[in-house]
Design a protein around this motif. Structure first.
Motif, PDB file in Angstrom:
ATOM      1  N   SER A  86      -9.954  -2.056   4.888  1.00  0.00           N
ATOM      2  CA  SER A  86     -10.774  -1.486   4.241  1.00  0.00           C
ATOM      3  C   SER A  86     -10.212  -0.190   2.996  1.00  0.00           C
ATOM      4  O   SER A  86     -10.358   0.518   1.675  1.00  0.00           O
ATOM      5  CB  SER A  86     -11.622  -0.723   4.353  1.00  0.00           C
ATOM      6  N   VAL A  87      -9.648   0.472   4.210  1.00  0.00           N
ATOM      7  CA  VAL A  87      -8.611   2.445   3.200  1.00  0.00           C
ATOM      8  C   VAL A  87      -8.013   1.353   2.480  1.00  0.00           C
ATOM      9  O   VAL A  87      -7.497   2.528   1.374  1.00  0.00           O
ATOM     10  CB  VAL A  87      -8.084   2.558   4.891  1.00  0.00           C
ATOM     11  N   CYS A  88      -6.909  -0.101   2.729  1.00  0.00           N
ATOM     12  CA  CYS A  88      -6.298   0.553   1.361  1.00  0.00           C
ATOM     13  C   CYS A  88      -6.202  -0.227   0.663  1.00  0.00           C
ATOM     14  O   CYS A  88      -6.487  -0.288  -0.558  1.00  0.00           O
ATOM     15  CB  CYS A  88      -5.156  -1.354   2.298  1.00  0.00           C
ATOM     16  N   SER A  89      -7.513  -0.953   0.368  1.00  0.00           N
ATOM     17  CA  SER A  89      -9.052  -1.582  -0.218  1.00  0.00           C
ATOM     18  C   SER A  89      -8.905  -0.680  -1.549  1.00  0.00           C
ATOM     19  O   SER A  89      -9.077  -0.180  -2.347  1.00  0.00           O
ATOM     20  CB  SER A  89      -9.776  -2.113  -0.105  1.00  0.00           C
ATOM     21  N   ALA A  90     -10.113   0.859  -0.172  1.00  0.00           N
ATOM     22  CA  ALA A  90     -10.262   1.433  -1.113  1.00  0.00           C
ATOM     23  C   ALA A  90      -9.006   3.116  -1.827  1.00  0.00           C
ATOM     24  O   ALA A  90      -9.344   3.352  -2.764  1.00  0.00           O
ATOM     25  CB  ALA A  90     -10.754   2.616  -0.320  1.00  0.00           C
ATOM     26  N   MET A  91      -7.969   2.657  -0.810  1.00  0.00           N
ATOM     27  CA  MET A  91      -7.176   3.193  -1.971  1.00  0.00           C
ATOM     28  C   MET A  91      -6.160   2.881  -3.013  1.00  0.00           C
ATOM     29  O   MET A  91      -6.120   3.201  -4.101  1.00  0.00           O
ATOM     30  CB  MET A  91      -5.035   3.523  -1.515  1.00  0.00           C
ATOM     31  N   SER A  92      -6.093   1.194  -3.203  1.00  0.00           N
ATOM     32  CA  SER A  92      -5.611   0.740  -3.976  1.00  0.00           C
ATOM     33  C   SER A  92      -6.690   0.640  -5.510  1.00  0.00           C
ATOM     34  O   SER A  92      -6.635   0.938  -7.058  1.00  0.00           O
ATOM     35  CB  SER A  92      -5.827  -1.327  -3.458  1.00  0.00           C
ATOM     36  N   GLN A  93      -7.904   0.352  -5.160  1.00  0.00           N
ATOM     37  CA  GLN A  93      -9.376   1.136  -6.382  1.00  0.00           C
ATOM     38  C   GLN A  93      -8.959   2.166  -6.911  1.00  0.00           C
ATOM     39  O   GLN A  93      -8.570   2.801  -8.013  1.00  0.00           O
ATOM     40  CB  GLN A  93     -10.721   1.163  -5.825  1.00  0.00           C
TER      41      GLN A  93
END
Length: 310
Positions: free
Chosen positions: A76-83
């Protein structure tokens, strides 16, 4: 007169893979977005994050291996960083294109959470491959942490669930920005998957199919049209075969029929068709255009791609 509202979903081909590729691809995609804004549409953009989130996940977990005092970074954190990373390039490129056209309005990226069902069947059968190639010992270490892995050519890789999106947590903020006639980038990579626990939101070890999330986004902003940009000019029957047939128009009923026949490949065209069907529903107004981005000329419904409607 109210402006028409559209959601534009950018696929991998519209974003590139490496940092330089992404910057160049974002500039090309920005032209298409700016063209629609210049025609008077309210526009919200969503995008893929496949290569980017995998790159971030690998980098962060390599970091934790080299520095044991740091824990692994949740998906979930990786996804936030990619956004944030993709949104930065997109909003900068779209802003520049708008100014070139004499249009002065804010472009904003909304860090977007999307709720998923904790009992979604996808959690029991994870299929989405992410991250780098691992040795058997590394794969066993991942399994001890409660993660799922699968054997592939040359080693092992981690797999995560792909649950269906339910609702967009920040939808009120997205709609407020659109009502203010601003350009919005939201639900990047399908959104950050979260589980609702009373008044708390907990990140899920999963990724959401970005086309499915685009359909939910288009529905919840009450868009007139969903535009899905992909790598093919049109939706085809018998794709890749000698009797391949490109389609200019598909009715919702025919789209359902073709899905049942297995005409569209899982993970590529099928989610796009499913998103179109879900978004349009019983509406006689809503439409979905699936098309290939051509950076050298504006995208025109009726000339480019395949239109899906009631």
């Amino acid at each position: 007169m109210d402006k028409k509202r559209i959601v534009i979903a950018l696929g991998h081909n519209a974003l590139g893979t490496t940092l330089p590729e992404q910057k160049e691809a974002a500039a090309r995609s920005a032209r298409a977005v700016a063209d629609f804004v210049s025609q008077g549409y309210q526009v919200v953009v969503t995008h893929s994050n496949g290569p980017q989130v995998g790159m971030i996940h690998t980098a962060m977990n390599e970091f934790s291996q080299n520095y044991p005092e740091y824990t692994d970074t949740p998906m979930s954190v990786c996804s936030a960083m990619s956004q944030g990373y993709i949104g930065y390039d997109l909003q900068s490129a779209i802003r520049s294109e708008l100014i070139n056209k004499g249009i002065y309005k804010t472009v904003a990226t909304v860090l977007t959470q999307v709720t998923v069902d904790p009992y979604d069947e996808a959690f029991y059968r994870p299929t989405k491959i992410i991250g780098r190639l691992m040795t058997k010992d590394e794969a066993l270490a991942q399994e001890k942490k409660g993660n799922h892995v699968t054997e592939v050519d040359g080693g092992y890789r981690r797999i995560v669930a792909t649950p269906k999106p339910q609702s967009i947590v920040e939808i009120d903020a997205i709609n407020a920005l659109l009502d203010a006639d601003q350009v919005v980038i939201a639900c990047g990579g399908g959104g950050i998957p979260v589980l609702s626990q009373d008044h708390l939101l907990k990140g899920a070890s999963a990724v959401i199919e970005k086309d499915t999330a685009a359909g939910v986004l288009a529905d919840q902003v009450d868009a007139d049209m969903l535009i899905i940009l992909t790598g093919t000019n049109k939706v085809c029957l018998n794709f890749g075969q000698s009797d391949e047939k490109a389609l200019d128009f598909i009715s919702v009923s025919d789209a359902r029929k073709y899905l049942e026949q297995g005409q569209f490949e899982a993970g590529t065209m099928a989610p796009k068709i499913e998103a179109a069907i879900s978004f349009i529903g019983d509406s006689a107004i809503r439409k979905t255009l699936i098309a290939k981005l051509d950076p050298d000329r504006p995208l025109v419904a009726g000339r480019d791609g395949t239109m899906i409607a009631k």
